[in-house]
Design an enzyme around this catalytic site. Structure first.
Site, PDB file in Angstrom:
ATOM      1  CD  GLU A 244      -2.943  -6.608   0.995  1.00 43.96           C
ATOM      2  OE1 GLU A 244      -2.266  -7.036   1.806  1.00 43.96           O
ATOM      3  OE2 GLU A 244      -4.087  -7.071   0.809  1.00 43.96           O
ATOM      4  CD  GLU A 378      -2.330  -6.355   6.216  1.00 41.73           C
ATOM      5  OE1 GLU A 378      -2.308  -7.364   5.573  1.00 41.73           O
ATOM      6  OE2 GLU A 378      -3.296  -5.565   5.889  1.00 41.73           O
TER       7      GLU A 378
END
Length: 470
Positions: A244, A378
């Site tokens: 991220e 995720e």
């Protein structure tokens, strides 16, 4: 055996479960011979199921709400067949490639853990992972393990940026555990780019071209070493560039006002990653690679700010994450989700089935339909404290995996090994011995069923009709 409601009353839904995991070694010798047959069952790991998959049109994904017809309700008996063949990431279409990933699982808070700027496998409380864990994952119906890796404190000085050999060796060891179990594996660079606090500092890279060039040199050096150490591994292994990447604002920072500078930096970093891996040769010349959108956000993956890296092999896919709505799927501070839930128990933002389908439809239209595979690297939600909360959690998991499958996306659940309920309690398995924790058997079954079942009549509409009612 899991009993499900089904339109025509109770039916036998019998599959085949192999108890002989040793067959993996035998089948690997003949995998080229059987790939043709495996290809036809990429989305059908339940052998007894028919191949009558329901496919939504784009309009269906964005607008259609499943009907409330009670005829959709009933019961079936579900026994999953566990694929004992060696895994391989392959396919001639984006849908086939995504389906070869199957149902996925994250070895979270493990190799990505760190303390005092030094990564360490047990730093966040999980025990060392063993082969027993990977074997259990295979036996429960999972096909892919994502192995997030933080490299903080393991990288030497410029210009070599040499990675600590013992750390790299442990990463390879975990990849080989996945290989032995017959699982796909994904290795990445994880927390090194979070919040722009570490060496993958996109905030300052966007402001300073010299800083950006320095970072790209380190990216090239680090990925070249990782790739070189595993270039002999087969197509079960994929490299994921980063996790991220953001400036600390989680997608709501300077990236919104800097004229696209941060997005352009990430596009360059992704290209540097692809070039570095391909330059090492061997199986790295043609293995699948993946790159994230900014902060792995779906909207930022589909608004034109993300550019797919150039790749002569034509094997780059896109990675995003999905934790919506945050109050339920990430923080677990509310108990309800979906059309049968109580809106007063859903938190400040209501994002039910229509929202989920519309987000997946964006990915399907923007990437998948144009030939680029996509996976959700995720997702949640965490374990809940109440029977009600876990009923909605299991419904969310089954609906999500089915909605993703019908949009030709793969899903990889985030398991951080945490025991208990509430915020950040995502644990399904003990990361050492593979034992199920947090009473997660129903959640595991919901994921695998939603992501693999091809029984005629079992589709997203059926799941919707059998949502929890309190």
């Amino acid at each position: 055996m899991v009993k499900l409601r089904y339109p025509k009353g109770e039916q036998d839904f019998e599959g085949i479960r192999s108890e002989n995991i040793g067959i993996i070694g035998f089948m690997s010798k003949y995998k080229k011979l059987i790939n043709f047959f495996v290809l036809f069952s990429l989305f059908s790991p339940v052998m007894a199921c028919s191949k009558n998959d329901v496919k939504f049109s784009q309009e269906d994904f964005q607008e259609e709400t499943p009907s409330n017809n009670d005829e959709n309700k009933g019961e079936i008996t579900y026994t999953p067949w566990i694929n004992t063949l060696p895994s391989e990431i392959e396919g001639t279409t984006a849908a086939e490639v995504a389906s070869s990933l199957g149902v996925g699982w994250n070895l979270g808070n493990q190799m990505d853990a760190y303390s005092n700027e030094i990564s360490a496998e047990t730093a966040w409380g999980n025990p060392k992972a063993t082969q027993a864990l990977f074997d259990t994952l295979k036996s429960r119906g999972f096909s892919t393990v994502r192995i997030p890796v933080t490299w903080l404190g393991q990288i030497g000085d410029a210009p070599e940026y040499k990675i600590d050999e013992s750390w790299l060796s442990r990463v390879r060891e975990l990849v080989e555990m996945a290989e032995t179990a017959g699982l796909n594996a994904i290795v990445n660079i994880h927390h090194d780019g979070g919040n722009s606090k570490h060496w993958l500092d996109i905030k300052n890279a966007a402001l300073n071209p010299e800083k950006n060039e320095e970072i790209k040199k380190e990216i090239a050096a680090v990925w070249s070493q990782i790739a070189e150490s595993m270039k002999d591994k087969g197509n079960f292994l994929m490299f994921e560039a980063f996790n991220e990447i953001h400036d600390g604002g989680w997608g709501w920072g300077a990236n919104r006002t800097d004229g696209g500078k941060q997005y352009e930096c990430l596009n360059q970093w992704n290209q540097t990653f692809v070039a570095a891996v391909r330059s090492t040769g061997g199986n790295n010349s043609t293995r699948w690679l993946s790159v994230p959108s900014y902060v792995t956000n779906i909207d930022l993956a589909t608004n034109g700010s993300m550019t797919l890296p150039k790749d002569e092999a034509g094997k780059v896919m896109v990675s995003v994450h999905f934790y919506d709505p945050n109050d339920f799927a990430l923080n677990s501070v509310v108990t309800d989700w979906g059309h049968t839930g109580d809106n007063s128990k859903k938190g400040s933002v209501v994002q039910d089935e229509d929202y989920m389908r519309s987000q997946f439809a964006k990915l399907k239209t923007y990437w998948v339909d144009k030939g680029t595979p996509v996976y959700i690297g995720e997702t949640g939600p965490p374990n809940q404290a109440s029977t009600r909360g876990n009923a909605f959690r299991n419904y969310y998991l089954e609906y999500l995996h089915r909605a993703a499958r019908e949009a030709n996306l793969a899903v990889i659940y985030w398991d951080n090994g945490a025991v208990g309920s509430g915020t950040d309690k995502f644990g399904l398995f003990n990361h050492s011995d593979g034992e199920v924790i947090n009473n997660s058997n129903e959640a595991i079954d919901a994921m695998v069923r939603g992501g693999t079942c091809s029984q005629e009549g079992y589709d997203l509409n059926w799941i919707y009709k059998n949502a929890p009612e309190f």
